[in-house]
Design a protein around this motif. Structure first.
Motif, PDB file in Angstrom:
ATOM      1  N   VAL A 164       0.836  -1.203   0.000  1.00 53.95           N
ATOM      2  CA  VAL A 164       0.000   0.000   0.000  1.00 53.95           C
ATOM      3  C   VAL A 164       0.871   1.253   0.000  1.00 53.95           C
ATOM      4  N   GLU A 165       1.948   1.239   0.770  1.00 49.19           N
ATOM      5  CA  GLU A 165       2.870   2.386   0.809  1.00 49.19           C
ATOM      6  C   GLU A 165       3.505   2.617  -0.565  1.00 49.19           C
ATOM      7  N   LEU A 166       3.975   1.548  -1.207  1.00 46.11           N
ATOM      8  CA  LEU A 166       4.626   1.687  -2.505  1.00 46.11           C
ATOM      9  C   LEU A 166       3.660   2.190  -3.575  1.00 46.11           C
ATOM     10  N   ALA A 167       2.399   1.822  -3.450  1.00 46.68           N
ATOM     11  CA  ALA A 167       1.409   2.250  -4.445  1.00 46.68           C
ATOM     12  C   ALA A 167       1.377   3.760  -4.591  1.00 46.68           C
ATOM     13  N   GLY A 168       1.641   4.477  -3.514  1.00 40.72           N
ATOM     14  CA  GLY A 168       1.627   5.927  -3.561  1.00 40.72           C
ATOM     15  C   GLY A 168       2.851   6.542  -4.205  1.00 40.72           C
ATOM     16  N   GLN A 169       3.840   5.710  -4.562  1.00 40.72           N
ATOM     17  CA  GLN A 169       5.095   6.228  -5.102  1.00 40.72           C
ATOM     18  C   GLN A 169       5.240   6.015  -6.603  1.00 40.72           C
ATOM     19  N   TYR A 170       4.259   5.345  -7.226  1.00 39.09           N
ATOM     20  CA  TYR A 170       4.394   4.984  -8.638  1.00 39.09           C
ATOM     21  C   TYR A 170       3.154   5.398  -9.425  1.00 39.09           C
ATOM     22  N   ASP A 171       3.316   5.412 -10.748  1.00 41.49           N
ATOM     23  CA  ASP A 171       2.219   5.818 -11.629  1.00 41.49           C
ATOM     24  C   ASP A 171       1.309   4.647 -11.999  1.00 41.49           C
ATOM     25  N   ALA A 172       1.865   3.440 -12.013  1.00 44.37           N
ATOM     26  CA  ALA A 172       1.095   2.265 -12.419  1.00 44.37           C
ATOM     27  C   ALA A 172       1.708   1.038 -11.778  1.00 44.37           C
ATOM     28  N   ALA A 173       0.860   0.044 -11.503  1.00 46.41           N
ATOM     29  CA  ALA A 173       1.311  -1.229 -10.945  1.00 46.41           C
ATOM     30  C   ALA A 173       0.949  -2.355 -11.901  1.00 46.41           C
ATOM     31  N   LEU A 174       1.911  -3.238 -12.145  1.00 47.82           N
ATOM     32  CA  LEU A 174       1.726  -4.382 -13.034  1.00 47.82           C
ATOM     33  C   LEU A 174       1.963  -5.646 -12.222  1.00 47.82           C
ATOM     34  N   VAL A 175       0.922  -6.461 -12.083  1.00 50.87           N
ATOM     35  CA  VAL A 175       0.992  -7.668 -11.256  1.00 50.87           C
ATOM     36  C   VAL A 175       1.261  -8.870 -12.159  1.00 50.87           C
ATOM     37  N   LEU A 176       2.203  -9.703 -11.742  1.00 50.41           N
ATOM     38  CA  LEU A 176       2.750 -10.743 -12.603  1.00 50.41           C
ATOM     39  C   LEU A 176       2.081 -12.096 -12.453  1.00 50.41           C
ATOM     40  N   GLU A 177       0.861 -12.124 -11.909  1.00 51.37           N
ATOM     41  CA  GLU A 177       0.105 -13.377 -11.897  1.00 51.37           C
ATOM     42  C   GLU A 177      -0.107 -13.852 -13.343  1.00 51.37           C
ATOM     43  N   ALA A 178      -0.416 -15.137 -13.496  1.00 46.41           N
ATOM     44  CA  ALA A 178      -0.542 -15.717 -14.835  1.00 46.41           C
ATOM     45  C   ALA A 178      -1.697 -15.122 -15.611  1.00 46.41           C
ATOM     46  N   GLY A 179      -1.545 -15.096 -16.931  1.00 39.38           N
ATOM     47  CA  GLY A 179      -2.672 -14.772 -17.782  1.00 39.38           C
ATOM     48  C   GLY A 179      -3.745 -15.840 -17.644  1.00 39.38           C
ATOM     49  N   ARG A 180      -4.996 -15.441 -17.863  1.00 38.10           N
ATOM     50  CA  ARG A 180      -6.076 -16.429 -17.813  1.00 38.10           C
ATOM     51  C   ARG A 180      -5.853 -17.482 -18.899  1.00 38.10           C
ATOM     52  N   ALA A 181      -6.562 -18.583 -18.816  1.00 39.52           N
ATOM     53  CA  ALA A 181      -6.370 -19.677 -19.769  1.00 39.52           C
ATOM     54  C   ALA A 181      -6.610 -19.240 -21.209  1.00 39.52           C
ATOM     55  N   ASN A 182      -7.476 -18.240 -21.412  1.00 37.84           N
ATOM     56  CA  ASN A 182      -7.738 -17.740 -22.767  1.00 37.84           C
ATOM     57  C   ASN A 182      -6.839 -16.561 -23.136  1.00 37.84           C
ATOM     58  N   GLY A 183      -5.885 -16.227 -22.269  1.00 37.74           N
ATOM     59  CA  GLY A 183      -4.959 -15.140 -22.535  1.00 37.74           C
ATOM     60  C   GLY A 183      -5.377 -13.796 -21.988  1.00 37.74           C
ATOM     61  N   ASP A 184      -6.563 -13.678 -21.406  1.00 36.53           N
ATOM     62  CA  ASP A 184      -7.023 -12.399 -20.873  1.00 36.53           C
ATOM     63  C   ASP A 184      -6.109 -11.903 -19.753  1.00 36.53           C
ATOM     64  N   VAL A 185      -6.030 -10.586 -19.626  1.00 39.36           N
ATOM     65  CA  VAL A 185      -5.443  -9.974 -18.445  1.00 39.36           C
ATOM     66  C   VAL A 185      -6.585  -9.555 -17.520  1.00 39.36           C
ATOM     67  N   VAL A 186      -6.234  -9.126 -16.316  1.00 43.24           N
ATOM     68  CA  VAL A 186      -7.240  -8.855 -15.286  1.00 43.24           C
ATOM     69  C   VAL A 186      -7.271  -7.364 -14.990  1.00 43.24           C
ATOM     70  N   THR A 187      -8.431  -6.758 -15.201  1.00 40.31           N
ATOM     71  CA  THR A 187      -8.606  -5.328 -14.951  1.00 40.31           C
ATOM     72  C   THR A 187      -9.341  -5.045 -13.644  1.00 40.31           C
ATOM     73  N   GLY A 188      -9.859  -6.069 -12.991  1.00 38.89           N
ATOM     74  CA  GLY A 188     -10.551  -5.891 -11.729  1.00 38.89           C
ATOM     75  C   GLY A 188     -10.589  -7.194 -10.958  1.00 38.89           C
ATOM     76  N   ARG A 189     -10.620  -7.082  -9.650  1.00 39.26           N
ATOM     77  CA  ARG A 189     -10.723  -8.268  -8.793  1.00 39.26           C
ATOM     78  C   ARG A 189     -11.693  -7.994  -7.653  1.00 39.26           C
ATOM     79  N   LYS A 190     -12.422  -9.002  -7.282  1.00 36.07           N
ATOM     80  CA  LYS A 190     -13.276  -8.884  -6.114  1.00 36.07           C
ATOM     81  C   LYS A 190     -12.418  -8.779  -4.856  1.00 36.07           C
ATOM     82  N   GLY A 191     -12.992  -8.152  -3.852  1.00 38.98           N
ATOM     83  CA  GLY A 191     -12.402  -8.167  -2.525  1.00 38.98           C
ATOM     84  C   GLY A 191     -13.285  -8.999  -1.612  1.00 38.98           C
ATOM     85  N   GLY A 192     -12.881  -9.132  -0.374  1.00 36.55           N
ATOM     86  CA  GLY A 192     -13.717  -9.911   0.533  1.00 36.55           C
ATOM     87  C   GLY A 192     -12.983 -10.304   1.793  1.00 36.55           C
ATOM     88  N   GLY A 193     -13.378 -11.434   2.325  1.00 37.59           N
ATOM     89  CA  GLY A 193     -12.759 -11.900   3.561  1.00 37.59           C
ATOM     90  C   GLY A 193     -13.293 -13.253   3.964  1.00 37.59           C
TER      91      GLY A 193
END
Length: 393
Positions: A164-193
């Protein structure tokens, strides 16, 4: 400079054999989250590789989990980009020896191994993308950084504040989780608990005097049905009773029962409504079995990664980079969570699922599609380049 995308592609094609050797070195090493020694060995390997790329690495030592790494590459251009990956897996000690990285006998491009997709391949793609840009003189950013945490698989309990601290220091964040099986990238994720619902009742002989007991399992069942009824009432939200246990022996009124519950929602408004709905459902059903007491633990603890306009602008740039490599990508919102959720909480645009394509994570069949390594890593490098001053070439 003429056609930097082609230069990136050729560099990565020449480096593929080295990439695969490095991938085997990481996959064939036990590094489940709870195995600090193994995760630290991965951190040693990653730190050495990042130092070879000409940077100083900050290493935060942890007592319970593996150490966390942050490498920064300053430059003379514009654009501040943060890459995020993790070094831990979900697999117990002994899994790497039992199932080392190997190709399917039916398909040499189908590579298998523990953590190969989640997320050793993505972690390596981040390193190789930076290496390619530096080798080709395309590192024209103000700063690019790569954070590698050690406990993502259990919710990043110690690295979360740093993300969270680092997020305030950069213009964009790129997360290196795998592409979906069809090649899609992820533009949103649910939150929860996650929640733990405990019911304390009263034991009694099941045959002689059951009326003197208070059945904890029956009370828990009232709670479970009320929670399940929340599904469909809040757009995009889900409530899943995941595990239950209770009772001691068949001829005793059960004095104890408990369950775990997974809750997810699409946006902050949905998360707030979901939290209220869960608590209301538990309150409304409490005491259905007289003599029982309900204890609530856990709750909503991970914010959403909303599908924002800023995220979609990142996707448009990634799509342009993919097109330059000769393929197309789509985008989707995922019900799963990642460190992208914490980065989004810090207020930064986030694009996730940028690693090579694979799937069946957390299972013996976890796989990586070998033929996606070069084009997806080239796409990632092209995206970083475009987020610096590369678009001005």
């Amino acid at each position: 400079m003429k056609n930097p995308d082609a230069l990136i592609r050729r560099w990565l094609e020449a480096a593929l054999d080295n990439y695969l050797q490095d991938l085997a070195a990481l996959v064939n090493r036990d590094c489940g989250t709870a195995y600090k020694q193994g995760v630290d060995e991965v951190a040693d390997w990653v730190e050495a590789r990042m130092r070879e790329l000409g940077t100083i690495v900050e290493r935060r030592e942890e007592s319970v989990y593996g150490d966390i790494l942050l490498a920064r590459w300053p430059g003379q251009g514009s654009g501040r980009v943060l890459l995020s990956g993790h070094m831990d897996t979900v697999y117990p000690i002994g899994t790497a020896a039992l199932r080392p990285m190997h190709a399917s006998p039916d398909d040499p491009d189908h590579l298998l191994g523990p953590g190969i997709t989640d997320m050793k391949s993505g972690l390596l793609s981040g390193i190789y993308a930076i290496a390619a840009l530096r080798a080709l003189g395309l590192d024209r950013w103000e700063e690019v950084a790569l954070i590698c945490n050690s406990e993502e698989e259990v919710g990043s309990p110690v690295s979360r504040p740093w993300l969270v601290e680092l997020a305030g220091q950069y213009d964009a964040a790129l997360v290196l989780e795998a592409g979906r099986a069809n090649g899609d990238v992820v533009t949103g994720r649910k939150g929860g608990g996650h929640w733990r619902i405990i019911v304390e009742g009263k034991a009694a002989h099941a045959g002689v005097e059951p009326e003197k007991g208070a059945n904890a399992i029956i009370q828990l069942a009232h709670h479970a049905l009320a929670l399940d009824a929340i599904n469909g009432t809040i757009p995009g939200a889900t409530v899943v009773v995941g595990t239950t246990k209770g009772g001691e022996v068949p001829n005793m009124v059960p004095p104890h029962a408990e369950m775990t519950v997974d809750t997810r929602a699409l946006d902050p408004v949905g998360l707030e409504a979901l939290d209220e709905a869960v608590r209301a459902a538990l309150t409304s059903t409490e005491g259905r079995v007289p003599g029982t007491r309900t204890i609530i633990e856990g709750g909503i603890d991970k914010g959403t990664m909303p599908r924002t306009e800023a995220n979609l602008r990142l996707f448009a740039i990634a799509r342009e980079s993919a097109a330059a490599q000769g393929f197309t990508i789509g985008e989707q919102v995922s019900g799963g969570t990642s460190d992208g959720n914490f980065l989004a909480t810090g207020g930064i645009p986030v694009l996730d699922g940028l690693g090579p394509v694979g799937g069946l994570d957390h299972s013996p069949d976890e796989y990586l599609r070998r033929e996606t390594v070069v084009p997806r890593t080239a796409m990632l490098a092209g995206l970083i380049y475009r987020l610096s001053n590369g678009n001005g070439e």
